[in-house]
Each structure stands twice: as C-alpha cells, then as structure tokens.
Enzyme design. Structure first.
Site, PDB file in Angstrom:
ATOM      1  N   LYS A  26       0.845  -1.208   0.000  1.00  0.00           N
ATOM      2  CA  LYS A  26       0.000   0.000   0.000  1.00  0.00           C
ATOM      3  C   LYS A  26       0.873   1.248   0.000  1.00  0.00           C
ATOM      4  CE  LYS A  26      -1.647   1.581   4.133  1.00  0.00           C
ATOM      5  NZ  LYS A  26      -1.321   3.005   4.388  1.00  0.00           N
ATOM      6  N   ASN A  27       1.866   1.267   0.886  1.00  0.00           N
ATOM      7  CA  ASN A  27       2.641   2.491   1.075  1.00  0.00           C
ATOM      8  C   ASN A  27       3.658   2.732  -0.033  1.00  0.00           C
ATOM      9  OD1 ASN A  27       1.126   3.057   3.263  1.00  0.00           O
ATOM     10  ND2 ASN A  27       2.630   2.382   4.795  1.00  0.00           N
ATOM     11  N   ARG A  96      -3.661  10.721   4.214  1.00  0.00           N
ATOM     12  CA  ARG A  96      -2.506  11.605   4.353  1.00  0.00           C
ATOM     13  C   ARG A  96      -1.557  11.528   3.155  1.00  0.00           C
ATOM     14  NH1 ARG A  96       0.655  14.091   8.575  1.00  0.00           N
ATOM     15  NH2 ARG A  96       2.849  13.733   8.159  1.00  0.00           N
ATOM     16  N   ASP A 120      -4.602   8.815   9.941  1.00  0.00           N
ATOM     17  CA  ASP A 120      -4.954   8.082  11.150  1.00  0.00           C
ATOM     18  C   ASP A 120      -4.713   8.931  12.391  1.00  0.00           C
ATOM     19  OD1 ASP A 120      -5.528   5.522   9.871  1.00  0.00           O
ATOM     20  OD2 ASP A 120      -3.434   5.668   9.270  1.00  0.00           O
ATOM     21  N   ASP A 309       4.286   0.279  12.153  1.00  0.00           N
ATOM     22  CA  ASP A 309       3.035  -0.319  11.677  1.00  0.00           C
ATOM     23  C   ASP A 309       2.936  -1.816  11.979  1.00  0.00           C
ATOM     24  OD1 ASP A 309       2.114   2.096  10.776  1.00  0.00           O
ATOM     25  OD2 ASP A 309       2.879   1.819   8.749  1.00  0.00           O
TER      26      ASP A 309
HETATM   27  N1  EPU Z   1       6.771  14.070  11.089  1.00  0.00           N
HETATM   28  C1  EPU Z   1       6.992  15.375  11.457  1.00  0.00           C
HETATM   29  N2  EPU Z   1       7.056  16.327  10.468  1.00  0.00           N
HETATM   30  C2  EPU Z   1       6.915  16.023   9.157  1.00  0.00           C
HETATM   31  C3  EPU Z   1       6.706  14.682   8.785  1.00  0.00           C
HETATM   32  C4  EPU Z   1       6.642  13.720   9.773  1.00  0.00           C
HETATM   33  O1  EPU Z   1       7.102  15.683  12.626  1.00  0.00           O
HETATM   34  O2  EPU Z   1       6.984  16.917   8.314  1.00  0.00           O
HETATM   35  C5  EPU Z   1       6.660  13.035  12.126  1.00  0.00           C
HETATM   36  C6  EPU Z   1       5.275  12.427  12.135  1.00  0.00           C
HETATM   37  O3  EPU Z   1       4.382  13.204  12.901  1.00  0.00           O
HETATM   38  C7  EPU Z   1       5.528  11.066  12.735  1.00  0.00           C
HETATM   39  C8  EPU Z   1       6.926  10.720  12.237  1.00  0.00           C
HETATM   40  O4  EPU Z   1       7.514  11.960  11.820  1.00  0.00           O
HETATM   41  O5  EPU Z   1       5.548  11.154  14.134  1.00  0.00           O
HETATM   42  C9  EPU Z   1       6.949   9.726  11.092  1.00  0.00           C
HETATM   43  O6  EPU Z   1       6.264  10.246   9.987  1.00  0.00           O
HETATM   44  P1  EPU Z   1       6.640   9.866   8.487  1.00  0.00           P
HETATM   45  O7  EPU Z   1       6.624  11.131   7.707  1.00  0.00           O
HETATM   46  O8  EPU Z   1       7.866   9.034   8.459  1.00  0.00           O
HETATM   47  O9  EPU Z   1       5.405   8.979   8.078  1.00  0.00           O
HETATM   48  P2  EPU Z   1       4.366   9.170   6.895  1.00  0.00           P
HETATM   49  O10 EPU Z   1       5.098   9.369   5.616  1.00  0.00           O
HETATM   50  O11 EPU Z   1       3.340  10.171   7.264  1.00  0.00           O
HETATM   51  C10 EPU Z   1       4.313   6.627   6.320  1.00  0.00           C
HETATM   52  C11 EPU Z   1       3.261   5.565   6.207  1.00  0.00           C
HETATM   53  C12 EPU Z   1       2.731   5.196   7.573  1.00  0.00           C
HETATM   54  C13 EPU Z   1       3.889   4.775   8.448  1.00  0.00           C
HETATM   55  C14 EPU Z   1       4.987   5.841   8.477  1.00  0.00           C
HETATM   56  C15 EPU Z   1       6.221   5.453   9.257  1.00  0.00           C
HETATM   57  C16 EPU Z   1       2.261   6.015   4.082  1.00  0.00           C
HETATM   58  C17 EPU Z   1       1.069   6.411   3.323  1.00  0.00           C
HETATM   59  N3  EPU Z   1       2.167   6.022   5.396  1.00  0.00           N
HETATM   60  O12 EPU Z   1       3.666   7.766   6.885  1.00  0.00           O
HETATM   61  O13 EPU Z   1       1.865   4.078   7.363  1.00  0.00           O
HETATM   62  O14 EPU Z   1       3.435   4.539   9.757  1.00  0.00           O
HETATM   63  O15 EPU Z   1       5.381   6.170   7.132  1.00  0.00           O
HETATM   64  O16 EPU Z   1       6.835   4.329   8.677  1.00  0.00           O
HETATM   65  O17 EPU Z   1       3.285   5.640   3.522  1.00  0.00           O
HETATM   66  C18 EPU Z   1       0.020   2.620   7.698  1.00  0.00           C
HETATM   67  O18 EPU Z   1       0.337   2.059   6.647  1.00  0.00           O
HETATM   68  O19 EPU Z   1      -0.826   2.113   8.496  1.00  0.00           O
HETATM   69  C19 EPU Z   1       0.682   3.898   8.047  1.00  0.00           C
HETATM   70  C20 EPU Z   1       0.189   4.737   8.954  1.00  0.00           C
END
Ligand code: EPU
Length: 420
Positions: A26-27, A96, A120, A309
């Site tokens: 998915k991601n 997101r 989420d 995750d």
């Molecule tokens: N963060 C910041 N500032 C930013 C970006 C992120 O503070 O500008 C913080 C977030 O608040 C969080 C942490 O950094 O506490 C990690 O965020 P990250 O940006 O790495 O995650 P994401 O890109 O928003 C993706 C996956 C998530 C997964 C995370 C971590 C997708 C669509 N989502 O999210 O997947 O948990 O990476 O590996 O790729 C899921 O699949 O269930 C899911 C939530």
C-alpha cells in the site's frame, strides 16, 4: 438515518494453517500513483492491492485530470499534458498520502493547491519537514482557509536538504519535486524504507537520475523530462508480517509467499525471540507459533528498525505472553488507542509516556471492540483469533484500507471470521 458500519466477527481458538501470497505494498502503490503524474502518457502499475486507499488515490488522480482504470491487480494511469494543480479537501482528509501531490504538481505545473491532510489518529502529524525541504528547492507557501498553495516563482532548483528526522513522506515529497528540478539535490538523513527505494526505482524507469535511494543520502540529478513506465510494486511487508504474527498468535503454522523476507528482518527476529520458529526463504516466510509466547522488549524506529506499523500486532501477541514485556513507540507521539480495546478483551496493558507495559494474561475473552485504524483493526483481529468466544471488531473499513481480501485470506488459513 444511521450510516451502515460493517464489522468483523471472529470466533477464536482455531490455529491458522496454510499458505498465502501477499500483494504489493500500500505504502508504495499510493506513492507510485502520484509519481505517475510527473510524466504524461500511459503508465501501468502491477501487483497493486485492491484496497480502499488505492481507490481514494484513484479519485485524487481523476480530480487532477488523469484516468485510472483497474484490471485485477494492474492499474493503468493515463496522465494528461497539463494536470489540474489541486487536491480537494474531501479526498486529502481521508488519506494523508495525498500530501505527496504537493511536490509532484509543483514540479509539473509550477503550482499546487492542497488541503491540509488528515490520516490516522496517532497524535499530531505535522508536515513541517515536507515544507522545509520543498522551500529549500525554491517553493513558497501560503496557507489560506485550510488550503496550502505552493508556487515556485523562480522554478525548482537543486538543493542540499538535511532532514531533522528521516520522515518517509518528507523524503518522498522532496524526491518527487527534485527529479525534474534544475541541478542536483541531496537529501541527507533520508528515510531508508524499501517502499521509498521502490519509488526511486519506478522514477528511474521513467528516466530520473537518482542515486542512493534506500540509504540515508539520496542524490538526485534533475532531468528535463520523464517518460511513462510500467512497474511492479514491491511486496507489502506489513501485510506479510501481519499474517505471520496472526499465525504465531494462534500457535499455528503459516507460510507467506511472494514477500521479501529481508524487509522484515527486525520484526521476524523479535518474533523469534517470543519462541516462534521463523524460517526466512528467498521470497517466503514460515512461522510455527509457540504454545505461549515468551515476553520480549522492543522499540519502534525508522527502517531498518522495528516498524511502527507492526507494533500493535506484536503488542496483541505479547498480551498473552508468559510474563511482562515493554514496547517503546518512537515514531508516533500517540499510537495507543487500540490498547484500551485490547484491555476490554482482558489484556493487562498500560502506557507510561512512550512506553507500553504489557503484563501477559492467560487468556483473552471476546467482546465488542473498535478497530480504530488500519493496524489497530489488524491487531484486534489477531487478539480475537486466540480469544475465548466471539469478538466483534467495529469498523471493518479500517482493515479494508490496508489489506486486500483480509477476511478471505484469514478464512483460507482456517480462521473463523466473517463480515457482519
Ligand atoms: N513528522 C513530522 N514532520 C513532518 C513529517 C513527519 O514531525 O513533516 C513526524 C510524524 O508526525 C511522525 C513521524 O515523523 O511522528 C513519522 O512520519 P513519516 O513522515 O515518516 O510517516 P508518513 O510518511 O506520514 C508513512 C506511512 C505510515 C507509516 C509511516 C512510518 C504512508 C502512506 N504512510 O507515513 O503508514 O506509519 O510512514 O513508517 O506511507 C500505515 O500504513 O498504516 C501507516 C500509517
């Protein structure tokens, strides 16, 4: 009128037996769909899971003027010469990942308007790192009435970006914005997730010049144009890992095929520490669950650390361990809502700051619980598969957001699960 909410009904106690194949991640698939917008023409993505989030992203693509048609697990995306530089609130709010359209459309059209994202409920999830990196590349932002408008008055240009935290989304947004920018960009302290490396592989197939994806320094030399490409999405390590933990929880014997075991090294090593027998093949993993898991400690970290995750699923397993375990959540500020639901099933878990203390109980008992996000729904299902009696997990759509054929797959392993 009440909205119809589907639930999952699980009768616990049957060891899972058999084998399954997983689909693409998915991601990764969601990001690839956005990346396609960088090159007009016809793209084909294969191994794409049939899940709700992919449908939502299909709607985002249609909104910007692309077409997106599915045939089985392949989607064909036709990208127009000039996409509409806008992602609407009703879609962004649901997912997101739509924030990635910011770097992509800015790069393609010189402008992007994106409603601020939802996602989420894991506590505050800012996008400061996305914005800071894009600013380094020449973007200027203006937030009005909840809509973020990005422009690049002097075009996007290469820059030396260093991330305070290896955010997956921020690394991807900067990557997507820089492949067509003038000059060379480096992203330091970049996320190293396999899904990001797969995005870079797809972009490279489109003609991008990227080095180091999957390591903490990524170098992108901007090219003047990209062409459409066909790409097979990397297997979903979270889907594979979830079914493996489900097998372990039921003291079952499960093999997952078409996965990349190297992407689950840390998670499988921790699972083995609970007493499960885990065998990693070339593209398969087999688990034999212990009768009762041993307690372990683990802490979530960006890849190659233990994946956040996969945290709720492991906590579900440890809830019936023979002793006390401690899990530490380092990636999200508040990924704890599912814990109250596990406690309703008889688990003995409490949190202290980022730490989760899990006192193993002899048995869980079925009741009604709320599957509040994708991985929470998975974790509660895992708990329900071992619990005494029947568990009803309200909010089946959460599982459908992340798992293709969740109920059917578990049924094929012998689980007593259905949708109500
Ligand atoms: N963060 C910041 N500032 C930013 C970006 C992120 O503070 O500008 C913080 C977030 O608040 C969080 C942490 O950094 O506490 C990690 O965020 P990250 O940006 O790495 O995650 P994401 O890109 O928003 C993706 C996956 C998530 C997964 C995370 C971590 C997708 C669509 N989502 O999210 O997947 O948990 O990476 O590996 O790729 C899921 O699949 O269930 C899911 C939530």
């Amino acid at each position: 009128m009440h909205e119809r909410v589907e639930s999952l009904r699980v009768v616990g106690g049957t060891p899972l037996e058999g084998e399954l194949s997983v689909l693409g991640a998915k991601n990764a698939a969601l990001k690839h769909m956005v990346a396609a917008l960088l090159a007009p023409g016809v793209h084909r993505l294969s191994n794409v899971p049939r899940i709700l989030d992919v449908e939502i992203m299909g709607s985002v693509l249609r909104h910007v003027g692309a077409t997106c048609e599915r045939s089985g697990t392949t989607i064909e995306i036709v990208v127009p010469e000039t996409p509409v530089p806008e992602a609407p609130l009703e879609l962004v709010r649901q997912m997101r990942a739509s924030i990635l359209i910011l770097g992509t459309l800015l790069s393609r059209t010189g402008e992007a308007r994106v409603a601020l994202p939802g996602g989420d409920d894991f506590g505050s999830r800012p996008i400061d790192l996305h914005l800071g990196g894009l600013e380094d590349l020449g973007a200027v932002f203006d937030l009005q009435h909840g809509v973020l408008r990005a422009t690049a008055p002097n075009g996007l240009h290469g820059a030396d970006v260093y991330l305070e935290f290896p955010s997956v989304g921020a690394t991807e947004n900067i990557l997507l914005a820089s492949v067509l920018a003038e000059g060379t960009t480096t992203i330091g302290n970049a996320a190293r997730e396999p899904e990001l490396a797969d995005l870079a592989a797809y972009l490279t197939e489109m003609g991008a010049d990227i080095e180091g994806a999957g390591t903490s320094t990524v170098t992108i030399r901007g090219v003047s144009e990209l062409h459409p490409a066909d790409h097979r999405v990397v297997p979903d390590r979270l889907e594979a890992g979830t079914y493996i933990v489900a097998g372990a929880m039921t003291a079952g014997h499960v093999t997952i095929r078409n996965c990349v075991p190297q992407h689950l090294r840390m998670e499988m090593s921790k699972l083995a520490d609970t007493g499960a027998t885990v065998t990693l093949g070339d593209d398969w993993i087999t688990v034999d669950g212990p009768r009762r898991p041993e307690p372990i400690d683990f802490a979530t970290l960006p890849f190659p650390g233990y994946h956040t995750d996969m945290h709720p699923q492991m906590v579900a397993l440890l809830s019936v361990a023979n002793g006390t375990s401690i899990a530490t959540e380092n990636v999200y500020a508040a990924r704890f809502r599912y814990i109250g639901e596990l406690n309703r099933m008889g688990a003995d878990i409490h949190t202290d700051g980022q730490h989760i203390v899990i006192r193993g109980v002899d048995e869980l008992s079925g009741c009604e619980v709320d599957g509040c996000d994708i991985r929470a729904a998975a974790a509660l299902t895992i708990a329900a598969l071992r619990a005494d009696g029947t568990t009803t997990i309200v909010g089946a759509h959460h599982a459908d957001r992340g798992y293709d054929g969740f109920v059917g797959n578990l049924q094929s392993l012998g689980a007593q699960i259905d949708r109500i």
